[in-house]
Design an enzyme around this catalytic site. Structure first.
Site, short mmCIF file in Angstrom:
data_model
loop_
_atom_site.label_atom_id
_atom_site.label_comp_id
_atom_site.label_asym_id
_atom_site.label_seq_id
_atom_site.Cartn_x
_atom_site.Cartn_y
_atom_site.Cartn_z
N CYS A 261 -1.73 41.36 1.67
CA CYS A 261 -1.80 42.64 2.35
C CYS A 261 -0.46 42.89 3.02
O CYS A 261 0.33 41.96 3.22
CB CYS A 261 -2.94 42.68 3.35
SG CYS A 261 -2.84 41.44 4.62
N HIS B 47 -7.76 27.24 -9.19
CA HIS B 47 -8.73 26.30 -9.75
C HIS B 47 -8.17 25.79 -11.08
O HIS B 47 -7.71 26.61 -11.88
CB HIS B 47 -10.08 26.97 -10.04
CG HIS B 47 -10.78 27.48 -8.84
ND1 HIS B 47 -11.34 26.66 -7.91
CD2 HIS B 47 -11.03 28.74 -8.42
CE1 HIS B 47 -11.91 27.39 -6.96
NE2 HIS B 47 -11.71 28.66 -7.23
N SER C 19 -2.84 37.03 3.63
CA SER C 19 -4.09 36.85 2.87
C SER C 19 -4.23 35.45 2.26
O SER C 19 -4.36 34.49 2.99
CB SER C 19 -4.38 37.97 1.90
OG SER C 19 -4.68 39.15 2.65
#
Lengths: 117, 117
Positions: free
Chosen positions: A83, A68, A63
């Site tokens: 996952c 940020h 995944s």
């Protein structure tokens, strides 16, 4: 029921502002975090904003991790989405925690894609 | 208090499996979604998995959009993360909704980086 993905959402506050503007170093941290948790990097993209702040994403076979940063607030938003039962996202978390050294952390886990199993 | 980022988390179920394996088309959808909501694309990365499924990320001047697809379950996980008051993430949502045509949707919004203001 079981989930297709585990989405860990972290809020790091009180981080050092210098790292938070260093997109190359942040990307290195994410790659190392993925490796330590047994995840495989299959793509990446980063952007350093003109004023300040960095966005860095690595795509994993399991995944993604996205970061940020807001250096002006010492704040970092980190998402680790995995996952598969083999992935160990908390090892990736430990690595980003070590790198950013936040004064405080909050965390949330969202189970994504609940299916009958 | 105000938030630095708005993180919209969508679960799309009952989507058409063909689009869910088309990484090029999915990337086009995300770019169009960003443009329609007045957001600027500054980076992107996609990966098509050997068996099935796509991960696609676009980095925006206003944060990011990331999609993971599970064609075998008709399921798509979509995250739209925006910062700044000018961004209109629901316009991006409308575009991805139109493209994926899910039979059902669930949504969650997480306010990221709450600061004193």
């Amino acid at each position: 029921m079981r989930e297709l993905g585990r989405h860990l959402i972290f809020e790091f506050s009180g981080c050092d502002g210098v790292l938070l503007n260093d997109s190359k170093r942040i990307e290195e941290v994410l790659v190392k975090a993925a490796e330590k948790s047994g995840m495989k990097v299959v793509g990446k993209a980063s952007h350093k904003f003109g004023s300040q702040g960095v966005t860095s994403v690595i795509i994993l076979a399991e995944s993604h991790i996205v970061v940020h940063t807001w250096p002006e607030y010492g704040y970092v938003a980190i998402d680790i989405f995995v996952c598969g039962s083999a992935a160990q996202p908390m090892r990736a978390y430990e690595e980003v925690l070590r790198a950013f050294s936040p004064k405080s952390v909050s965390a949330l886990e969202v189970k994504r894609g609940l299916i009958r199993a």
